[in-house]
Design a protein around this motif. Sequence first.
Motif, PDB file in Angstrom:
ATOM      1  N   ASP A 198      -0.233  97.485  40.950  1.00 44.19           N
ATOM      2  CA  ASP A 198      -0.914  98.668  41.483  1.00 44.19           C
ATOM      3  C   ASP A 198      -1.092  99.727  40.403  1.00 44.19           C
ATOM      4  N   GLU A 199      -0.065  99.899  39.574  1.00 43.34           N
ATOM      5  CA  GLU A 199      -0.142 100.881  38.497  1.00 43.34           C
ATOM      6  C   GLU A 199      -1.172 100.461  37.440  1.00 43.34           C
ATOM      7  N   LYS A 200      -1.328  99.163  37.250  1.00 44.47           N
ATOM      8  CA  LYS A 200      -2.312  98.670  36.283  1.00 44.47           C
ATOM      9  C   LYS A 200      -3.750  98.929  36.742  1.00 44.47           C
ATOM     10  N   LYS A 201      -3.933  99.053  38.042  1.00 39.00           N
ATOM     11  CA  LYS A 201      -5.283  99.294  38.583  1.00 39.00           C
ATOM     12  C   LYS A 201      -5.862 100.618  38.085  1.00 39.00           C
ATOM     13  N   ALA A 202      -4.987 101.551  37.741  1.00 42.52           N
ATOM     14  CA  ALA A 202      -5.428 102.875  37.287  1.00 42.52           C
ATOM     15  C   ALA A 202      -6.243 102.798  36.001  1.00 42.52           C
ATOM     16  N   VAL A 203      -5.985 101.757  35.177  1.00 39.56           N
ATOM     17  CA  VAL A 203      -6.694 101.648  33.895  1.00 39.56           C
ATOM     18  C   VAL A 203      -7.604 100.415  33.841  1.00 39.56           C
ATOM     19  N   ALA A 204      -7.744  99.718  34.966  1.00 36.37           N
ATOM     20  CA  ALA A 204      -8.533  98.475  34.980  1.00 36.37           C
ATOM     21  C   ALA A 204      -9.956  98.689  34.486  1.00 36.37           C
ATOM     22  N   ASP A 205     -10.546  99.840  34.855  1.00 39.51           N
ATOM     23  CA  ASP A 205     -11.935 100.112  34.469  1.00 39.51           C
ATOM     24  C   ASP A 205     -12.065 100.533  33.007  1.00 39.51           C
ATOM     25  N   LEU A 206     -10.942 100.823  32.339  1.00 42.90           N
ATOM     26  CA  LEU A 206     -10.987 101.293  30.947  1.00 42.90           C
ATOM     27  C   LEU A 206     -11.034 100.149  29.938  1.00 42.90           C
ATOM     28  N   GLU A 207     -10.667  98.939  30.382  1.00 44.21           N
ATOM     29  CA  GLU A 207     -10.639  97.768  29.488  1.00 44.21           C
ATOM     30  C   GLU A 207      -9.881  98.100  28.196  1.00 44.21           C
ATOM     31  N   LEU A 208      -8.661  98.540  28.346  1.00 41.21           N
ATOM     32  CA  LEU A 208      -7.864  98.961  27.197  1.00 41.21           C
ATOM     33  C   LEU A 208      -7.728  97.843  26.162  1.00 41.21           C
ATOM     34  N   LEU A 209      -7.903  98.218  24.904  1.00 41.80           N
ATOM     35  CA  LEU A 209      -7.868  97.245  23.810  1.00 41.80           C
ATOM     36  C   LEU A 209      -6.475  96.661  23.637  1.00 41.80           C
ATOM     37  N   THR A 210      -5.447  97.507  23.806  1.00 42.06           N
ATOM     38  CA  THR A 210      -4.077  97.027  23.585  1.00 42.06           C
ATOM     39  C   THR A 210      -3.495  96.337  24.820  1.00 42.06           C
ATOM     40  N   GLU A 211      -4.299  96.211  25.862  1.00 34.59           N
ATOM     41  CA  GLU A 211      -3.883  95.462  27.055  1.00 34.59           C
ATOM     42  C   GLU A 211      -4.121  93.972  26.839  1.00 34.59           C
ATOM     43  N   LYS A 212      -5.031  93.660  25.919  1.00 36.25           N
ATOM     44  CA  LYS A 212      -5.402  92.260  25.682  1.00 36.25           C
ATOM     45  C   LYS A 212      -4.241  91.493  25.044  1.00 36.25           C
ATOM     46  N   PRO A 213      -4.045  90.254  25.449  1.00 32.42           N
ATOM     47  CA  PRO A 213      -2.976  89.454  24.827  1.00 32.42           C
ATOM     48  C   PRO A 213      -3.278  89.200  23.360  1.00 32.42           C
ATOM     49  N   VAL A 214      -2.226  89.092  22.547  1.00 35.47           N
ATOM     50  CA  VAL A 214      -2.406  88.914  21.102  1.00 35.47           C
ATOM     51  C   VAL A 214      -1.596  87.724  20.614  1.00 35.47           C
ATOM     52  N   ILE A 215      -2.167  87.017  19.655  1.00 34.52           N
ATOM     53  CA  ILE A 215      -1.468  85.952  18.938  1.00 34.52           C
ATOM     54  C   ILE A 215      -1.443  86.366  17.475  1.00 34.52           C
ATOM     55  N   TYR A 216      -0.253  86.367  16.883  1.00 32.15           N
ATOM     56  CA  TYR A 216      -0.149  86.690  15.468  1.00 32.15           C
ATOM     57  C   TYR A 216      -0.197  85.406  14.652  1.00 32.15           C
ATOM     58  N   VAL A 217      -1.110  85.364  13.679  1.00 31.11           N
ATOM     59  CA  VAL A 217      -1.215  84.217  12.783  1.00 31.11           C
ATOM     60  C   VAL A 217      -0.616  84.615  11.444  1.00 31.11           C
ATOM     61  N   ALA A 218       0.514  83.991  11.101  1.00 30.81           N
ATOM     62  CA  ALA A 218       1.152  84.234   9.813  1.00 30.81           C
ATOM     63  C   ALA A 218       0.519  83.308   8.788  1.00 30.81           C
ATOM     64  N   ASN A 219      -0.311  83.865   7.922  1.00 30.97           N
ATOM     65  CA  ASN A 219      -1.007  83.062   6.918  1.00 30.97           C
ATOM     66  C   ASN A 219      -0.117  82.874   5.698  1.00 30.97           C
ATOM     67  N   VAL A 220       0.320  81.635   5.476  1.00 27.78           N
ATOM     68  CA  VAL A 220       1.254  81.335   4.392  1.00 27.78           C
ATOM     69  C   VAL A 220       0.605  80.409   3.369  1.00 27.78           C
ATOM     70  N   SER A 221       1.302  80.177   2.271  1.00 27.62           N
ATOM     71  CA  SER A 221       0.829  79.222   1.262  1.00 27.62           C
ATOM     72  C   SER A 221       1.005  77.804   1.796  1.00 27.62           C
ATOM     73  N   GLU A 222       0.336  76.833   1.169  1.00 27.31           N
ATOM     74  CA  GLU A 222       0.408  75.443   1.616  1.00 27.31           C
ATOM     75  C   GLU A 222       1.837  74.922   1.628  1.00 27.31           C
ATOM     76  N   SER A 223       2.632  75.323   0.656  1.00 31.84           N
ATOM     77  CA  SER A 223       4.004  74.812   0.536  1.00 31.84           C
ATOM     78  C   SER A 223       4.943  75.381   1.589  1.00 31.84           C
ATOM     79  N   GLU A 224       4.511  76.450   2.294  1.00 29.80           N
ATOM     80  CA  GLU A 224       5.388  77.102   3.271  1.00 29.80           C
ATOM     81  C   GLU A 224       4.930  76.901   4.710  1.00 29.80           C
TER      82      GLU A 224
END
Length: 365
Positions: free
Chosen positions: A186-212
């Motif tokens: 119910d509390e989330k409904k208050a910002v549903a129309d705002l499409e908040l950027l930080t509400e979106k799920p995130v995946i962090y990609v750790a870009n490493v060297s080939e050896s790691e």
Amino acid sequence: MSLKCGIVGLPNVGKSTLFNAISNTKAEAANYPFCTIEPNVGIVTVPDERLTILETLVKPNRVVPTVIEFVDIAGLVKGASKGEGLGNKFLANIREVDAIIHVIRCFEDDNIVHVAGSVDPLFDKEVIDTELQIKDLESVDKKIQKTERAAKAGDAKAKAELASLLMYKAHLEAGNSARSLNNTDDEKKAVADLELLTEKPVIYVANVSESEVNSGNKHVDALSKVAQTEGADVIIISAALEAQIAEITDVEEREMFLNEYGLKDSGLSKLIKTSYAILKLITYFTAGVQEVRAWTIRKGWKAPQAASVIHTDFERGFIKSEVIKIKDFQQFKTELGCKENGKIAIEGKEYVVEDGDIMHFRFNV
């Protein structure tokens, strides 16, 4: 239902290398296409071994996999929330995606300059987090101003909404993303129309060297520790390695290449599977001589909703569905074999579709 993921990252973190590797990924068969619909948008097929099983058994005229859209979101610099660089375009692009893939540099290379002067994954993360939080705070503040007037006039609904908005405001001002706020639906409904950027799920990609790529390093450990507090996933990928994998067209040769590095899947495959998981998506199939096709739906959808992704008429005139489990189809080889062994279930409107179901819908409009 299509899935759209936005790839973000600071300069020189390997974002473009990863996107180019994804864009250059060679299909394993002619009917598993890749296409570019804009210079910074690519569509790739979702790898699914179950399609191969169905193709082998059914021998259809064509196989149509489900797809995922990757958007290379360019233009982020510090101050993007204020329109610096291509800030406005960057933020508009993020608003359109379902999930954010944040590429963070976790490799050392003296030949590639880092914007912070040295490799610092937490700095990279904080810069982008801050820009998105500032933009969300602006959106919340604007709505608070409008809602306050109605609340002061005695509107009970506005008062409840204002309380939720003020909760979001305090959370964002403290340097937190909206997705980490522990609140009710119910509390989330208050910002549903705002499409908040930080509400979106995130995946962090750790870009490493080939050896790691298997072992990771201290930078990955630091990033993982922070991501864990958010309940976010961290995927270790070597963008340079992905670029090499993308050039290999032969399936067996690709497997041999992955084995050399001790890998079971490419980084792209891991990225797609994780994207499906965080967005709570599953796949069901339709299978016939003309076509075997994969369909993407939300986990928890009932049969009529699942039918709607084929055509809205299927949902509107839904009567029932015939369901075969993929393991049963594998065992009995054909639809007739499944029927003779009592492995075709007739399900009604309340049936919740499961990942891997093979379905045939009966409808009347």
